[in-house]
Design an enzyme around this catalytic site. Structure first.
Site, mmCIF file in Angstrom:
data_model
loop_
_atom_site.group_PDB
_atom_site.id
_atom_site.type_symbol
_atom_site.label_atom_id
_atom_site.label_comp_id
_atom_site.label_asym_id
_atom_site.label_seq_id
_atom_site.Cartn_x
_atom_site.Cartn_y
_atom_site.Cartn_z
ATOM 1 N N ARG A 56 0.856 -1.209 0.000
ATOM 2 C CA ARG A 56 0.000 0.000 0.000
ATOM 3 C C ARG A 56 0.880 1.243 0.000
ATOM 4 N NH1 ARG A 56 -1.701 1.907 4.601
ATOM 5 N NH2 ARG A 56 -2.313 -0.100 5.498
ATOM 6 N N TYR B 101 -14.580 18.037 -16.131
ATOM 7 C CA TYR B 101 -15.026 16.644 -16.133
ATOM 8 C C TYR B 101 -16.090 16.452 -15.050
ATOM 9 C CZ TYR B 101 -15.098 11.683 -15.219
ATOM 10 O OH TYR B 101 -15.529 10.406 -15.004
ATOM 11 N N ASP C 269 -5.392 19.243 -14.868
ATOM 12 C CA ASP C 269 -5.766 17.899 -15.307
ATOM 13 C C ASP C 269 -5.309 17.782 -16.757
ATOM 14 O OD1 ASP C 269 -7.057 15.694 -16.368
ATOM 15 O OD2 ASP C 269 -8.849 15.943 -15.134
ATOM 16 N N LYS D 108 -6.733 6.777 -19.525
ATOM 17 C CA LYS D 108 -6.976 7.302 -20.869
ATOM 18 C C LYS D 108 -5.726 7.119 -21.736
ATOM 19 C CE LYS D 108 -10.908 8.100 -19.061
ATOM 20 N NZ LYS D 108 -10.952 8.890 -17.868
#
Ligand code: PLP
Length: 386
Positions: free
Chosen positions: A55, A108, A180, A205
């Site tokens: 983690r 977005y 972004d 993406k």
């Protein structure tokens, strides 16, 4: 290594940064370290690699992070389980209850939802403004503004913001500029070099590039921010698996080639749509009459693979076009090798319905893939009813 990668061209960094052959086995490709934990040499004796528990860090993820930092020209990158996990960690690090975030008027939908439905409950306010209007952004700054959140190009209307100008507004306001960079990718645009404090990616993406993984990333050159992001990511556990990290790393190797082809194909599609009798407006920053064209040409290498357009016949006609394409697959997401079509108002941006960010119902968004452009244009023309 950081010095060495700084001298390399983009394509070399994509293939080699963080990706030295595995010292133990000689494996040329970074292995998928499918392990949750790491042996310690005595209590607290973490070995040289510095890994303790996956983690916190994992070697496959560390390789991806080194590559992403090199691609964005930043000192540090952190990979996340999704773009939204990265956004959540960024926003909860950079704001406290009582703070304010400026968001683009065309952001977005998931970012808007996170601010509007989640962070608002914890006392973080937000307001939307057209980020292409620098004076409007300056006027929207409040004494408690801590973040200006910028997409350029925007999703889905391909608006362009002047990143350098927004960086100076943020600096004057004592706020952080987060960009972004999902649509542009580090191949086409380098926000840190233009003055941004943090770059965010949905690596789902273009960086992943093959529609087979969900992931996110934050990149910054600010050591203090890196430490805070790292702390919160570890505290909440928003990490990608070793396999997902490996998929993004593999995808990123071909980013430059893919972005060139996405841009070529998008330009062909735009040429076919502009002036078509069934098409209203075509949204693409490469068009000379796009209001952000000059700024885009200044801060982007090319204009990318995302194209939106309005259908002259209105919403119903747009829905019919979206249901008639055969190569353009009707699906959310973007940035994969295959072409996708979607109706933002009812799909990716449904969460903005009734808000100032609502997308017009006659707009369709294309993620133009890397297939043969002639086939893509023919598919769109048949869907438009030619
Ligand atoms: N930012 C942009 C511009 C996006 O398009 C998306 C997803 O579509 C996200 C962030 C969120 O990323 P993810 O879906 O990986 O959580």
């Amino acid at each position: 290594m950081a010095d060495e990668t700084g001298r390399w061209g983009f394509e070399t960094r994509a293939i080699h940064a963080g990706q030295r052959p595995d010292p133990r086995t000689g494996s040329v490709i970074v292995p998928i370290y499918a392990t949750s934990t790491f042996i310690q040499d005595g209590v607290g004796g973490v070995r040289d690699g510095g890994h303790e528990y996956s983690r916190t860090t994992n070697p496959t993820r560390s390789a991806l992070e080194e590559a992403l930092a090199a691609l964005e020209g930043g000192r540090y990158a952190l990979a996340f389980a999704s773009g939204m996990a990265a956004a959540d960690v960024a926003l909860r690090t950079l704001t406290r209850p009582g703070d304010h975030v400026i968001l683009g008027g065309d952001a977005y939908g998931g970012t808007f939802r996170l601010l509007d439905k989640v962070l608002a409950l914890w006392g973080v306010a937000h307001s939307s403004v057209d980020l292409s209007d620098v004076e409007a952004v300056r006027a929207a700054v409040r004494p408690n503004t801590k973040v200006i959140w910028c997409e350029s190009p925007t999703n889905p209307l391909l608006g362009i913001a002047d990143i350098g100008a927004l960086a100076s507004v943020a600096a004057t306001a004592g706020a952080r500029l987060v960009v972004d960079n999902t649509f542009a990718t580090p191949y086409l645009q380098s926000p840190l070099g233009l003055g941004a404090d943090v770059v965010l990616h949905s690596t789902t993406k273009y960086l992943g590039g093959h529609s087979d993984v969900v992931g996110g990333a934050l990149i910054t050159s600010n050591e203090h921010l890196r430490e805070e992001f790292f702390f919160l990511r570890n505290a909440v556990g928003a990490v990608p698996s070793p396999f997902d990290s490996w998929l993004v790393l593999r995808g990123a190797k071909t980013l430059a080639l893919r972005m060139e082809r996405h841009s070529d194909n998008a330009e062909r599609v735009v040429r076919a749509l502009v002036g078509h009798p069934k098409v209203g407006k075509v949204y693409y920053p490469g068009l000379p009459d796009h209001p952000g064209h000059e700024v885009a040409a200044k801060q982007m290498r090319r204009f990318g693979g995302m194209v939106s357009f309005s259908v002259a016949g209105g919403e119903q006609a747009a829905l019919e076009v979206a249901s008639r394409t055969k190569l353009f697959i009707l699906a959310e997401s973007l940035g994969g090798i295959e072409s996708l079509i979607e109706h933002p108002g009812k799909m990716t941006h449904a969460s903005t319905t009734g808000s100032p960010l609502q997308v017009p119902g006659n707009v369709l968004r294309l993620s133009v893939g890397i297939e043969d452009a002639t086939d893509l244009v023919a598919d769109l023309l048949q869907a438009l009813g030619d």
